[in-house]
Design an enzyme around this catalytic site. Structure first.
Site, PDB file in Angstrom:
ATOM      1  CD  GLN B 239      22.858 -10.738 -10.162  1.00 41.98           C
ATOM      2  OE1 GLN B 239      23.344 -11.586 -10.896  1.00 41.98           O
ATOM      3  NE2 GLN B 239      23.584  -9.753  -9.655  1.00 41.98           N
ATOM      4  NE  ARG B 386      33.328  -3.869  -9.297  1.00 41.67           N
ATOM      5  CZ  ARG B 386      32.375  -2.977  -9.454  1.00 41.67           C
ATOM      6  NH1 ARG B 386      31.263  -3.316 -10.019  1.00 41.67           N
ATOM      7  NH2 ARG B 386      32.553  -1.740  -9.057  1.00 41.67           N
ATOM      8  CB  CYS B 387      31.570  -8.161 -17.176  1.00 37.99           C
ATOM      9  SG  CYS B 387      32.381  -8.109 -18.767  1.00 37.99           S
ATOM     10  CD  GLU B 762      30.656  -6.314  -7.957  1.00 37.39           C
ATOM     11  OE1 GLU B 762      29.836  -6.733  -8.753  1.00 37.39           O
ATOM     12  OE2 GLU B 762      30.856  -5.096  -7.782  1.00 37.39           O
TER      13      GLU B 762
END
Lengths: 284, 808
Positions: B239, B386-387, B762
């Site tokens: 990514q 999104r952690c 998100e």
């Protein structure tokens, strides 16, 4: 998810299948739809050095209804079951159950024979076959024999089929009365948290006969004779259902897994059976 | 027949901002013509596979590779001992910790990489894995962070000084050998004082379970070391390809210009493909050792067991308010289970990400947040869904605290939210925990959502259902799930956001070709978001060439400008802004060219859709296509030939998308089965680039949120075995489980983003999880429920009903 090496065979006759089975003993397995066996091989939980595909053998699939007896060839897919109008008219519980197995892609490949013969307690057809008092037709080096579905399952993956035998067909009498297949599952593709197959016949407003089998609540399917008996002669009211559920609960032995603890499974088994009985009775 | 092309026709022809342009990527994806890492096949390529630990905590007494090496087709079996001379048996994590590439003396989680087998094909490699004999000595396993902080068992002996003392970690002092960091924000004493003296206080403890995004494509890489020219090419599921290049260079010593990192098509990322995995390193080393390309692609179980998870956050909150419901203070403490290594990808200064956005959409005067990171015997990660930014956790926390406070106040939770919203006129708004919210109009969005679902009618129906249940007429109860979320995305301003010292800007480089088409390259990489579609739309509106004439390229570090990649909904806020700014540079030069061609002063021409026209004489114009040609083929005094631009964009602030979600759910209390009757999602992501792509993002994100709230879990037993390692037990929803989503929007542009866009990828996850969870919990509220933990799968819902006496 990479299987160990194996030899692949695609014989064109049952004699060829039996010869391979005799040659390789418990190192060989027959392959029907492959939706239980192939994942097990990929997980290396099943070691099958010799894999014998039944796809090349004519005459192993198809549904016939003759003289009150239904015969389903071992390679008949769940999709075939759902699409067979005559079968649905004669034994509507078959399509009702098959529609609750996995998803259309799996049902295009998954076979009735594979489903019952593998002995996986999560499979739906074994319990259904016990409910319908089906008989399994096996062929082996000693010839053909039949085993009642209710006698077929010893424990998880352990059945009355010998290593050198092949299940060729299933037969059962055209069921009478009302039916229901009720299944609770977490998601599409999952095995049942609890499932109930119920067939009830009615005479004079009372239950004449009832057959009840439960799925994935023990290491084998559970045909609860006592649960069925609890309904016979009653009006199938709340008390009768309660008695049948109590009898069923005495016969099952669920274990805890990711679907939930035992108390939950027993509770859901009771709910699922109660709903199945009510639905079957409404159709009886 | 039309006589002339109208201005509207020209705008429509560009397919720019606001157009529901069909995704240009889909032609190849829907025809099976995508090119993923596993599609890459190079001559002589070998295949790698891992020996993984069956134990969650064990010492390795010996590794015997003889039998594996004897298998025909096996080229090499690498262990930590082989990597040690290269200094590659450990690698730095993006969070300032380090992580074993291959087990160095011990294993710390089930599925940890122990040895790397390299063989002629994938099947031989898998067979050889079984032949590697590893002798383990089992050690006590810790899977609970609270126990970890009390335990004498030291998980990370490498982080203890020889004298037994505990050196500082990357984020300051550590108070126990298994402790990673303490991170605080806000004012502790002032918050405690407000809460201690408050009229009303509500408390809750909640566990946000560990889960995993399970992208359709697992992680993998192909490394090819060309020993003749000294160049390393690495294809992989990255990514952030440029970050991978820099890390690979730092680790291997190969100069960065000699490393080419390529992210081909990526089949879903969701943060799972941000981190650097041992497989990438091992494929590189194996290629260097063998001199041929080496491919490593993990299988589904490996992906679920060993790659970046999400959450595992134990949150404890107190919220205070006046009797009228005005919130006065918020206190939050988190015990964060990071697993065996701290491999989050959070910005350096934020070891708990942006958890300090946990005051949410509400005007809370004083707050405190404390987070303790802890090691356990679980897989590292903390990146997915999104952690690393922890916004999902923060929004879940505050949206549950609001519900619990509403119970304490005996107030409707929708009304409680309205009372406390940050008001439109308060923006830009500085929250108690430090963030400056750029823009918002929460009340308008909330009112629109409540009206759309007939909220009052739903509450009346619910009250009737409760009465019917109590009368014994139904066994189904009804829940109304609410959530109002504020996101913080677009990391981020370099002044406070970096990863391993790399500032979180992003970039765009545009080349206009002479005949009026363009190629633009960005530092981001789509994993399904549709960048090739939407970035072209931004540029189309900026430079006046049709989106269909603009090719977007990403993911090849040899051609794309440096960027920090795609995660945290940062592509549009950061790279999208870079695209707009680069486009404006193009336009500025085009203006000069147009003025020259039209024989007027630069200031006498103005941009109009696809052309520059003389002010006051719109019939005198030069189209961008004409200008492009002239820029290359006409000598223009004072101007270099060509039409190109580069922009590196350092955002001045984060962006703050928000939304209002409502879920209506029926629950069978006897089976625990929930049925989602309705789901309404209003999103405000600022300027909308492509409404259809936004809707797709919302649908996908909501479906992931549904999964997480209702059953998706990475569960461990007491000895660290992963209980949910296959798709039989790991919940991945299909069309069958997914309800119909109603999407809606308001538009509150970001004041600091060049086109006012805020990012949306998100939002539905962030807002969706609390909405689904609140629906379940709201259904049980009339029967005494305050809080129950997710995932709300059948048996846990059933357990809630049982605990409330509803089966009696």
């Amino acid at each position: 998810m990479i299987p160990a090496a194996f030899e692949y065979y695609r014989p064109t006759s049952m004699e060829g299948v039996l010869a391979l089975l005799q040659e390789h003993g418990d190192e060989a397995r027959v392959l029907a739809g492959g939706h239980s066996l192939i994942p097990m091989m990929k997980l290396r939980m099943a070691d099958v050095p010799h894999l014998i595909d039944l796809q090349g053998i004519a005459g192993l699939s198809g549904i016939t209804i003759d003289g009150g007896t239904i015969r389903i060839g071992t390679m008949t897919t769940q999709h075939d079951i759902i699409g067979d109008a005559a079968l649905t008219a004669a034994a509507p519980i078959m399509a009702e159950a098959a529609l609750q197995i996995a998803d259309p892609q799996v049902r295009y490949m998954g076979t009735v024979g594979g489903n019952v013969a593998n002995g996986d307690p999560g499979n739906d057809m074994p319990g259904l076959m016990q409910c319908l008092d089906a008989h399994f037709h096996l062929i082996g080096p000693e010839g053909e024999r039949t085993v009642a579905a209710r006698d077929f399952y010893d424990s998880a993956y352990m059945t009355a089929r010998e290593d050198d035998e092949v299940l060729t067909a299933i037969t059962f009498a055209v069921p009478v009365g009302g039916h229901a297949y009720e299944k609770q599952k977490r998601k599409i593709g999952d095995y049942a948290t609890a499932a109930a197959a119920v067939q009830i016949s009615k005479e004079g407003g009372k239950v004449a006969a009832a057959s009840i089998a439960m799925t994935n609540l023990s290491d084998t399917p559970v045909w609860s004779e006592a649960a069925g008996a609890a309904l016979v002669g009653t009006d199938c009211g709340a008390d009768a259902i309660k008695a049948a559920v109590a009898a069923m609960l005495a016969d099952i032995d669920p274990t805890e897994d990711n679907r939930g603890p035992v108390a939950f499974k027993r509770h859901v088994a009771g709910i699922v059976l109660g709903r199945a009985i009510a639905r079957a009775w409404s159709r009886a | 027949m039309k006589d002339e092309v109208t201005r509207e026709d020209r705008v429509a022809g560009l397919k720019g901002l606001g157009c529901s342009r069909k995704r240009v990527e889909d032609a190849r994806f829907t025809q099976g013509k995508g090119n993923y890492v596993d599609d890459i096949k190079l001559p002589g390529m070998l295949h790698g596979d891992f020996v993984r630990s069956p134990y969650a905590h064990a010492r390795i007494k010996s590794i015997n590779i003889d039998a594996a090496m004897a298998l025909p087709g096996v080229t090499a079996v690498l262990t930590a001992k082989d990597l040690e001379p290269l200094g590659l048996h450990w690698m730095p994590t993006l969070a300032g910790d380090k992580q074993m590439v291959l087990a160095d003396g011990k294993v710390l989680f089930q599925g940890q990489e122990v040895a790397f087998v390299v063989a002629a094909d994938r099947y031989i490699a898998a067979d050889a894995v079984e032949l590697v004999e590893v002798e383990y000595e089992e050690l006590e396993v810790i899977v609970n962070p609270f126990k970890s902080l009390q335990s004498d068992v030291v998980l990370r002996e490498d982080l203890i000084a020889p004298d037994g003392s505990i050196p500082n970690g990357a984020h300051g002092p550590r108070k126990h050998p298994n402790h990673i960091f303490t991170w605080e924000a806000g004012e502790l004493e002032a918050t405690n004082q407000v809460i201690d003296n408050a009229e009303v206080v509500a408390e809750a403890e909640m566990y946000y379970h560990r889960t995993h995004p399970c992208p359709l494509e697992t992680c993998g890489s192909v490394a090819s070391m060309d020993k003749v020219n000294g160049k390393l090419t690495l294809w992989g599921t990255f990514q952030a390809p440029h970050v991978v290049r820099t890390v690979a260079s730092l680790l291997s010593g190969i100069e960065e210009h000699n490393i080419r990192v390529v992210s081909p098509d990526i089949g879903g990322g969701f943060g799972n493909k941000v981190g650097v995995y041992p497989g990438y390193v091992c494929s590189i080393v194996a290629s260097i050792v063998t001199g041929v390309p080496v491919k490593w692609v993990e299988d589904r179980m490996e992906n679920l067991m060993s790659t970046a998870f999400a959450r595992d956050y134990w949150m404890k909150g107190k919220i205070s308010a006046t009797k009228e419901g005005k919130i006065t203070g918020l206190h939050c403490h988190v015990t964060a289970d990071h697993g065996a290594f701290d491999a989050c990808a959070d910005p350096t200064k934020f070891p708990a990400g942006f958890m300090n956005i946990c005051t949410g959409s509400y005007d809370i005067p004083v707050a405190y947040l404390g987070v303790d990171g802890v090691y356990t015997n679980k897989a590292p990660g903390g990146v997915s869904y999104r952690c690393s930014f922890r916004v999902t956790e923060a929004v879940y926390f505050i949206e549950r605290m609001i519900e619990v406070l509403a119970i304490e106040l005996n107030m409707d939770p929708a009304e409680l939210r309205s009372i406390n919203f940050i008001k439109k006129e308060q923006f830009p708004y500085t929250a108690a925990l430090g963030w400056e919210y750029d823009s918002g109009d929460y009340q308008t969005a909330w009112d629109k959502a409540l009206l759309a679902v007939d909220y009052k009618g739903l509450r009346a129906e619910q009250a009737e259902r409760v009465a019917a249940f109590k009368r014994g007429e139904t066994r189904k109860i009804m829940g109304i799930g609410l959530s109002f979320f504020t996101e913080i995305v677009g990391a981020g301003p370099v002044k406070n956001c970096d990863i391993l010292g790399m500032g979180m800007f992003d970039s765009c480089e545009i080349r206009i070709h002479p005949t009026g088409s363009a190629t633009a390259r960005l530092g981001t990489i789509s994993q399904g978001q549709g960048h090739a579609t939407t970035f072209a739309q931004i540029l189309a509106s900026e430079i006046g060439l049709p989106a269909d004439s603009i090719t977007i390229e990403e993911g090849d570090t040899d051609t794309a400008p440096y960027g920090l990649g795609t995660y945290g909904s940062r592509s549009t806020p950061v790279a999208g802004a870079a695209a707009a700014m680069a486009g404006r540079k193009i336009r500025a030069k085009a203006q000069m060219i147009a003025a020259y061609l039209l024989e007027v002063h630069d200031d006498d021409v103005e941009f109009d859709v696809d052309r520059f026209a003389v002010k006051g004489a719109p019939e005198r114009f030069k189209t961008m296509k004409e200008i492009a040609y002239a820029s290359y083929h006409q000598a223009i005094p004072g101007l270099e030939p060509g039409l190109e631009a580069v922009s590196y964009y350092d955002p001045p602030n984060m962006t703050y998308p928000f939304g209002a979600y409502v879920c209506v759910m029926d629950i069978d209390v006897d089976t625990g089965v929930p049925e989602i009757r309705r789901f309404y999602a209003l999103d405000d992501c600022g300027t909308r680039i492509n409404p259809m792509v936004i809707e797709g993002q919302i649908h996908g994100g909501l479906t992931e949120a549904l999964a997480v709230a209702l059953g998706q879990e990475i569960a461990y037993d007491d000895i660290g075995n992963v209980k949910t390692g296959t798709l039989m037990d790991f919940f991945l929803p299909t069309a069958w489980e997914v309800p119909n989503y109603e999407t809606d929007f308001t538009v509150t542009p970001s004041p600091h983003h060049p086109i006012g866009a805020k990012g949306v990828g998100e939002s539905p996850h962030v807002g969706g999880v609390p909405c689904f969870s609140n629906a379940v919990q709201d259904a049980f509220r009339p029967f005494g429920n305050r809080h129950t933990n997710m995932p709300h799968d059948h048996w846990r819902i059933w357990q809630t009903a049982a605990n409330l006496g509803m089966h009696d």
